[in-house]
Design a protein around this motif. Structure first.
Motif, PDB file in Angstrom:
ATOM      1  N   ASN A   3       0.925  -1.001  -0.003  1.00  0.00           N
ATOM      2  CA  ASN A   3      -0.189  -0.177  -0.008  1.00  0.00           C
ATOM      3  C   ASN A   3       1.202   1.195   0.369  1.00  0.00           C
ATOM      4  OD1 ASN A   3      -1.568   2.077   0.113  1.00  0.00           O
ATOM      5  ND2 ASN A   3      -2.417   1.692   2.343  1.00  0.00           N
ATOM      6  N   ILE A   4       1.032   1.547  -1.255  1.00  0.00           N
ATOM      7  CA  ILE A   4       2.750   2.768  -1.148  1.00  0.00           C
ATOM      8  C   ILE A   4       1.543   4.066  -1.424  1.00  0.00           C
ATOM      9  CG2 ILE A   4       3.928   3.735  -3.045  1.00  0.00           C
ATOM     10  CD1 ILE A   4       3.963   1.093  -4.673  1.00  0.00           C
ATOM     11  N   PHE A   5       0.154   4.094  -1.301  1.00  0.00           N
ATOM     12  CA  PHE A   5       0.122   5.548  -0.697  1.00  0.00           C
ATOM     13  C   PHE A   5      -2.042   5.205  -0.208  1.00  0.00           C
ATOM     14  CE2 PHE A   5      -3.067   8.986  -2.086  1.00  0.00           C
ATOM     15  CZ  PHE A   5      -2.694  10.008  -1.870  1.00  0.00           C
ATOM     16  N   ASP A   6      -1.917   6.061   0.606  1.00  0.00           N
ATOM     17  CA  ASP A   6      -3.250   5.833   1.205  1.00  0.00           C
ATOM     18  C   ASP A   6      -3.977   6.631   1.369  1.00  0.00           C
ATOM     19  OD1 ASP A   6      -5.548   5.231   3.339  1.00  0.00           O
ATOM     20  OD2 ASP A   6      -4.110   3.846   4.435  1.00  0.00           O
ATOM     21  N   LEU A   7      -5.616   6.401   0.179  1.00  0.00           N
ATOM     22  CA  LEU A   7      -6.062   7.893  -0.313  1.00  0.00           C
ATOM     23  C   LEU A   7      -6.449   7.649   1.230  1.00  0.00           C
ATOM     24  CD1 LEU A   7      -6.976   9.980  -2.029  1.00  0.00           C
ATOM     25  CD2 LEU A   7      -8.484   8.660  -2.763  1.00  0.00           C
ATOM     26  N   GLU A   8      -7.275   6.921   1.692  1.00  0.00           N
ATOM     27  CA  GLU A   8      -8.457   7.113   2.932  1.00  0.00           C
ATOM     28  C   GLU A   8      -7.179   7.881   4.074  1.00  0.00           C
ATOM     29  OE1 GLU A   8     -11.404   4.248   6.234  1.00  0.00           O
ATOM     30  OE2 GLU A   8      -9.984   3.352   4.161  1.00  0.00           O
ATOM     31  N   LEU A   9      -6.726   7.705   4.476  1.00  0.00           N
ATOM     32  CA  LEU A   9      -5.747   8.225   5.770  1.00  0.00           C
ATOM     33  C   LEU A   9      -5.410   9.776   5.364  1.00  0.00           C
ATOM     34  CD1 LEU A   9      -4.443   7.853   8.240  1.00  0.00           C
ATOM     35  CD2 LEU A   9      -2.059   7.579   6.365  1.00  0.00           C
ATOM     36  N   VAL A  10      -5.314  10.170   3.829  1.00  0.00           N
ATOM     37  CA  VAL A  10      -5.777  11.683   4.035  1.00  0.00           C
ATOM     38  C   VAL A  10      -6.720  12.306   4.260  1.00  0.00           C
ATOM     39  CG1 VAL A  10      -5.101  12.955   2.219  1.00  0.00           C
ATOM     40  CG2 VAL A  10      -3.867  10.875   1.670  1.00  0.00           C
ATOM     41  N   PHE A  11      -7.615  11.784   3.888  1.00  0.00           N
ATOM     42  CA  PHE A  11      -8.903  12.770   4.926  1.00  0.00           C
ATOM     43  C   PHE A  11      -9.734  12.034   5.998  1.00  0.00           C
ATOM     44  CE2 PHE A  11      -9.479  12.134  -0.122  1.00  0.00           C
ATOM     45  CZ  PHE A  11      -9.823  13.466  -0.365  1.00  0.00           C
ATOM     46  N   THR A  12      -8.784  11.009   6.554  1.00  0.00           N
ATOM     47  CA  THR A  12      -8.678  10.743   8.089  1.00  0.00           C
ATOM     48  C   THR A  12      -8.148  11.799   8.756  1.00  0.00           C
ATOM     49  OG1 THR A  12      -9.175   8.758   7.588  1.00  0.00           O
ATOM     50  CG2 THR A  12      -8.084   9.043   9.689  1.00  0.00           C
ATOM     51  N   LEU A  13      -6.845  12.098   8.133  1.00  0.00           N
ATOM     52  CA  LEU A  13      -5.637  12.789   8.867  1.00  0.00           C
ATOM     53  C   LEU A  13      -6.577  14.748   9.207  1.00  0.00           C
ATOM     54  CD1 LEU A  13      -2.133  11.693   7.632  1.00  0.00           C
ATOM     55  CD2 LEU A  13      -3.308  11.609   9.835  1.00  0.00           C
ATOM     56  N   ILE A  14      -6.859  15.020   8.228  1.00  0.00           N
ATOM     57  CA  ILE A  14      -7.448  16.050   7.911  1.00  0.00           C
ATOM     58  C   ILE A  14      -8.120  16.514   9.618  1.00  0.00           C
ATOM     59  CG2 ILE A  14      -9.455  17.802   6.984  1.00  0.00           C
ATOM     60  CD1 ILE A  14      -9.255  16.569   3.892  1.00  0.00           C
ATOM     61  N   PRO A  15      -9.330  15.801   9.865  1.00  0.00           N
ATOM     62  CA  PRO A  15      -9.833  16.268  11.155  1.00  0.00           C
ATOM     63  C   PRO A  15      -9.102  16.126  12.435  1.00  0.00           C
ATOM     64  CG  PRO A  15     -11.585  14.176  10.045  1.00  0.00           C
ATOM     65  CD  PRO A  15      -9.850  15.221   9.207  1.00  0.00           C
ATOM     66  N   LYS A  16      -7.975  15.735  12.262  1.00  0.00           N
ATOM     67  CA  LYS A  16      -6.839  15.562  13.388  1.00  0.00           C
ATOM     68  C   LYS A  16      -5.993  17.463  13.434  1.00  0.00           C
ATOM     69  CE  LYS A  16      -6.244  10.654  14.171  1.00  0.00           C
ATOM     70  NZ  LYS A  16      -5.646   9.633  13.659  1.00  0.00           N
ATOM     71  N   LEU A  17      -5.985  17.720  11.964  1.00  0.00           N
ATOM     72  CA  LEU A  17      -4.868  18.801  11.695  1.00  0.00           C
ATOM     73  C   LEU A  17      -5.697  20.006  12.689  1.00  0.00           C
ATOM     74  CD1 LEU A  17      -2.604  17.717   8.380  1.00  0.00           C
ATOM     75  CD2 LEU A  17      -2.164  17.345  10.787  1.00  0.00           C
ATOM     76  N   LEU A  18      -6.972  19.627  11.702  1.00  0.00           N
ATOM     77  CA  LEU A  18      -7.515  21.191  11.892  1.00  0.00           C
ATOM     78  C   LEU A  18      -7.803  21.133  13.103  1.00  0.00           C
ATOM     79  CD1 LEU A  18     -10.784  20.529   9.291  1.00  0.00           C
ATOM     80  CD2 LEU A  18      -9.166  21.569   9.043  1.00  0.00           C
ATOM     81  N   LYS A  19      -7.238  20.800  13.879  1.00  0.00           N
ATOM     82  CA  LYS A  19      -7.791  20.562  15.899  1.00  0.00           C
ATOM     83  C   LYS A  19      -6.654  22.439  16.292  1.00  0.00           C
ATOM     84  CE  LYS A  19      -9.470  16.562  17.336  1.00  0.00           C
ATOM     85  NZ  LYS A  19      -8.714  15.216  17.601  1.00  0.00           N
ATOM     86  N   TYR A  20      -5.319  21.875  15.199  1.00  0.00           N
ATOM     87  CA  TYR A  20      -4.869  23.710  15.106  1.00  0.00           C
ATOM     88  C   TYR A  20      -5.205  24.120  13.886  1.00  0.00           C
ATOM     89  CZ  TYR A  20      -2.675  19.358  18.145  1.00  0.00           C
ATOM     90  OH  TYR A  20      -2.036  18.594  18.971  1.00  0.00           O
ATOM     91  N   LEU A  21      -6.328  24.233  13.254  1.00  0.00           N
ATOM     92  CA  LEU A  21      -6.326  25.518  13.241  1.00  0.00           C
ATOM     93  C   LEU A  21      -6.470  26.967  13.283  1.00  0.00           C
ATOM     94  CD1 LEU A  21      -6.568  26.222  10.277  1.00  0.00           C
ATOM     95  CD2 LEU A  21      -9.157  25.940   9.758  1.00  0.00           C
ATOM     96  N   PRO A  22      -7.026  26.989  14.778  1.00  0.00           N
ATOM     97  CA  PRO A  22      -6.958  28.224  15.534  1.00  0.00           C
ATOM     98  C   PRO A  22      -6.041  28.618  15.129  1.00  0.00           C
ATOM     99  CG  PRO A  22      -8.492  26.503  16.280  1.00  0.00           C
ATOM    100  CD  PRO A  22      -7.917  25.881  15.114  1.00  0.00           C
ATOM    101  N   VAL A  23      -4.890  27.850  16.167  1.00  0.00           N
ATOM    102  CA  VAL A  23      -3.152  28.257  16.486  1.00  0.00           C
ATOM    103  C   VAL A  23      -3.210  29.113  14.921  1.00  0.00           C
ATOM    104  CG1 VAL A  23      -1.590  28.225  17.336  1.00  0.00           C
ATOM    105  CG2 VAL A  23      -3.096  26.769  17.854  1.00  0.00           C
ATOM    106  N   THR A  24      -2.752  28.272  13.530  1.00  0.00           N
ATOM    107  CA  THR A  24      -2.650  29.031  12.356  1.00  0.00           C
ATOM    108  C   THR A  24      -3.060  30.773  12.438  1.00  0.00           C
ATOM    109  OG1 THR A  24      -1.782  27.334  11.445  1.00  0.00           O
ATOM    110  CG2 THR A  24      -2.606  28.739   9.871  1.00  0.00           C
ATOM    111  N   LEU A  25      -4.893  30.105  12.793  1.00  0.00           N
ATOM    112  CA  LEU A  25      -5.808  31.687  12.281  1.00  0.00           C
ATOM    113  C   LEU A  25      -5.238  32.464  12.956  1.00  0.00           C
ATOM    114  CD1 LEU A  25      -8.987  29.651  11.738  1.00  0.00           C
ATOM    115  CD2 LEU A  25      -7.850  30.537   9.713  1.00  0.00           C
ATOM    116  N   GLU A  26      -4.805  32.001  14.195  1.00  0.00           N
ATOM    117  CA  GLU A  26      -4.240  33.297  15.731  1.00  0.00           C
ATOM    118  C   GLU A  26      -3.393  34.140  15.287  1.00  0.00           C
ATOM    119  OE1 GLU A  26      -3.355  33.615  20.250  1.00  0.00           O
ATOM    120  OE2 GLU A  26      -4.175  31.481  19.162  1.00  0.00           O
ATOM    121  N   LEU A  27      -2.351  33.694  14.336  1.00  0.00           N
ATOM    122  CA  LEU A  27      -1.134  34.170  14.488  1.00  0.00           C
ATOM    123  C   LEU A  27      -1.224  34.904  12.891  1.00  0.00           C
ATOM    124  CD1 LEU A  27       1.359  30.893  13.974  1.00  0.00           C
ATOM    125  CD2 LEU A  27       1.165  32.766  15.646  1.00  0.00           C
ATOM    126  N   THR A  28      -2.175  34.239  12.411  1.00  0.00           N
ATOM    127  CA  THR A  28      -2.365  35.430  10.830  1.00  0.00           C
ATOM    128  C   THR A  28      -3.008  36.264  10.782  1.00  0.00           C
ATOM    129  OG1 THR A  28      -2.702  32.666   9.682  1.00  0.00           O
ATOM    130  CG2 THR A  28      -3.312  34.640   8.616  1.00  0.00           C
TER     131      THR A  28
END
Length: 246
Positions: A3-28
């Motif tokens: 399994n060289i590329f896991d497409l499902e994992l790409v969309f699974t990781l997005i919610p985990k990354l979005l938890k830190y979006l407020p920090v990015t928006l605060e900085l911006t």
């Protein structure tokens, strides 16, 4: 076949990354607001050619525009604690360097960087305002501050808005370097997640989709704001045709 590329994992990781979006928006948001205020101040200093301040602002702008933002972040992160240590030593104070949150260094570097670039944009926008309107306002007894607030800034803001919108997008993407100051935002979190499962490509794909989506949203918001302000300002010009000439 592995399994060289896991497409499902790409969309699974997005919610985990979005938890830190407020920090990015605060900085911006904070860095952009501070950059606009400081940029306006620098623009006025250059336009008025205020002695001493003009020379200092010219050197500051030249330095910031001539060095990478990554280097500026390193200077902020390493330089401020060093300055504070010297201050403690020579003034016999006991300020705790470790009590300064890491996000402060990032905000300082990003704000100063934005101020240097925004100052040139704002200065060009201010100078684009018709001098006849300014002279008409002065003839009615308005002070420079009133003219600046009521006539120059509204017109200049509309002129500068597209460029400032691009600067906001660039700043948002520039916050991805905050990890060098130990600030965990969406980019830093993507590196952490990738280190856990060794799926670096999938993690960076998720990150790219988030940045892409935010860029599209900002572009659409700027376009709507530009259209709205243009309509409002045209109606204002019609109502106050005796002060602001068409």
């Amino acid at each position: 076949m592995p399994n060289i590329f896991d497409l499902e994992l790409v969309f699974t990781l997005i919610p985990k990354l979005l938890k830190y979006l407020p920090v990015t928006l605060e900085l911006t948001v904070i860095a952009m607001l501070a950059g606009l205020l400081l940029g306006l101040l620098l623009a006025i200093i250059k336009m008025k050619r205020i002695p001493v301040l003009y020379q200092i602002s010219a050197v500051f702008i030249s330095f910031v525009r001539g060095t990478p933002i990554l280097v500026q972040l390193y200077l902020s992160y390493a330089g401020i604690p060093l300055i504070l240590k010297y201050y403690n030593y020579y003034h016999e104070t006991s300020y705790n360097v470790n009590s300064i949150p890491s996000i402060f260094y990032v905000l300082l570097a990003l704000s100063l960087n934005e101020a240097a670039y925004n100052s040139e944009v704002i200065r060009a926008a201010l100078q684009s305002v018709d001098k006849g309107q300014i002279e008409a306002a002065h003839s009615l007894g308005m002070t420079y501050g009133q003219v600046l607030r009521r006539i120059i800034l509204p017109e200049a803001f509309i002129v500068a808005l597209p460029t400032l919108g691009n600067a906001l997008i660039g700043l948002m993407k520039g916050t991805s370097l905050a990890f060098v100051c130990s600030v965990v935002e969406i980019t830093a979190q993507s590196r952490i997640l990738a280190g856990n499962n060794l799926r670096f490509f999938e993690s960076y794909c998720s990150l790219a989709l988030i940045y892409w989506g935010m860029t599209i949203l900002i572009e659409q918001a700027i376009a709507l704001l530009e259209k709205r302000l243009d309509i409002d300002f045209k109606s204002l010009r019609k109502r106050k045709g005796d002060v602001i000439l068409d």
